[in-house]
Enzyme design. Structure first.
Site, PDB file in Angstrom:
ATOM      1  CE1 TYR A   1      -3.828   2.415   0.836  1.00 48.08           C
ATOM      2  CE2 TYR A   1      -2.076   3.555   2.018  1.00 48.08           C
ATOM      3  CZ  TYR A   1      -3.340   3.549   1.457  1.00 48.08           C
ATOM      4  OH  TYR A   1      -4.107   4.681   1.508  1.00 48.08           O
TER       5      TYR A   1
ATOM      6  CD  GLU B   1      -6.044   4.392  -1.371  1.00 51.11           C
ATOM      7  OE1 GLU B   1      -6.131   4.429  -0.136  1.00 51.11           O
ATOM      8  OE2 GLU B   1      -7.019   4.147  -2.109  1.00 51.11           O
TER       9      GLU B   1
END
Ligand code: GDP
Ligand code: MN
Length: 397
Positions: free
Chosen positions: A119, A207
């Site tokens: 992530y 993101e």
């Protein structure tokens, strides 16, 4: 303002960040040609909506198949079939809410072999007033859940605006992600690229979930979500052109056309207020008296009658609204202008719910007189407390 994954990936590609080859399609009949332009052996078919969690989502319509919005396929034909099943159907994910979102675009991507999923995000951290990188080994998952259950697995790196991005940031991130050998160098370069893109385009959020190590051992951005600062969009015609209005709340869209600060909320009391601070206070006091605001709306200081009319129309167009509270403290904004706007709007769209009006400040007597003489069924209030009490009572009985 948000954009689609395929648009975000095109931006990443143009800055030299590693992404897969892919094609966006709007029509089912174009899917086969698009898929045919990639070699396989894996084609990933991805629903394009402004919401995450597509892979674990589900479609409302049975003929869309029982898989989610991200489908791994093994041939051009299969890719085309899956694209056809998803187009025009409604995808429900954790982020769309129960109503879901209609899929109007599909992205077909050259599939990757995955070694690990990680992530990575860049955001503006309001606590430190700095741009921060957020990295975690727990990629491909719901990051809110990771933050709640295993906060130790989330690493934050903030960037001093005086120095900007430095290679040590990238090395720190690589270390936190457990990267090795040439991947560390790739990570340092990629983080620099992402930081440059983020600042060049005035982003609020970027993101990459997941950022992967491919089976060949290289870093790649497998998903991409970008949000841009709406107040800076005027500086970026290229980003503004990516806007997909079908993804936005029609009420918020109408409000933005009239330069109104409007945010749709879940409650039942529509609010029309001038000034952001008074709007916040109005929402608070509605809650205090046991109801919920249906929106935040600041009509601004120098609103015209037309702007007030539009604002009122937007509020009444919301079927959730069971009552309206107009709360104006006239400074630069004059109470008579508000009164005329409200009356013009009611004449145009009618009034099916109770309306409480509290006016104070510049031209207050003139404003009250306009409302009194209008013959409208308006409940007058003396102050903020009185207004909130009256509208909650009118709605809740
Ligand atoms: P999201 O569910 O909306 O976040 O969509 P993502 O683009 O993140 O895809 C969800 C998941 O699908 C990823 O976490 C991967 O596990 C898987 N996936 C997506 N693209 C590929 C690919 O090219 N190859 C493989 N093997 N899996 C993929
Ligand atoms: Mn994702």
């Amino acid at each position: 303002m948000n954009i689609h994954e395929y648009q975000a990936k095109a931006l990443l590609r143009s800055y030299g960040a590693p992404v897969s080859d892919g094609r966006a399609v709007l029509k089912a009949e174009d899917a086969k040609t698009a898929a045919g332009q990639m070699d396989g052996p894996l084609w990933v078919v991805k629903a394009q909506i402004h919401a995450g969690g597509r892979g674990k989502g589900h479609f409302k319509e049975a003929d869309a198949g029982d898989k989610g919005g991200v489908r791994l396929t093994k041939s051009v034909e299969e890719a085309a079939q899956e694209a056809k099943k998803m187009l025009g159907r409604t995808l429900v994910t954790k982020q769309t809410g129960p109503a879901g979102k209609q899929v109007n675009r599909i992205y077909i991507e050259d599939g990757s072999g995955i070694e690990t999923e990680m992530y990575l995000a860049i955001l503006v951290d309001r606590q430190t007033s700095r741009i921060s990188f957020v990295a975690s080994t727990e990629g491909g998952m719901d990051i809110e859940e990771v933050a709640e259950k295993t906060p130790d697995l989330i690493h934050t790196f903030d960037v001093d605006p005086a120095t900007g991005y430095q290679p040590f940031h990238g090395r720190g991130i690589a270390f936190a992600l457990g990267l090795k050998g040439p991947q560390v160098k790739q990570c340092v370069a990629l983080m620099g690229t992402l930081y440059k893109l983020f600042t060049d385009k005035d982003m609020e959020m970027l993101e990459i979930n997941p950022l992967i190590v491919t089976d060949a051992g290289d870093l790649k951005c497998l998903d991409a979500k970008m949000g841009f600062d709406g107040n800076a969009i005027y500086r970026h015609a290229d980003i503004a052109s990516l806007r997909d209005e079908t993804e936005e709340d029609p009420k918020e869209l109408a409000a933005s056309k009239y330069d109104l600060n409007y945010i749709a909320l879940d409650g039942e009391i529509g609010c029309m207020v001038n000034g952001a601070g008074l709007a916040m206070a109005t929402m608070d006091i509605i809650k205090l008296y046991g109801a919920e605001p249906a929106n935040f709306l600041d009509v601004g200081g120098g609103a015209t009658k037309e702007k007030v009319t539009e604002a009122f129309k937007i509020i009444t167009s919301d079927p959730q609204v069971k009552g309206i509270l107009v709360n104006i403290f006239g400074g630069i904004m004059r109470c008579d202008v508000i009164a005329e706007g409200v009356i013009a709007a009611v004449k145009e769209v009618g009034l099916k719910v109770p309306l409480v009006v509290r006016l104070e400040g510049t031209n207050v007597e003139k404003g009250k007189e306009i409302i009194r003489n209008s013959g409208l069924d308006v409940i007058a209030a003396d102050d903020l407390k009185d207004g909130a009490e009256k509208i909650v009572k009118a709605v809740k009985g």
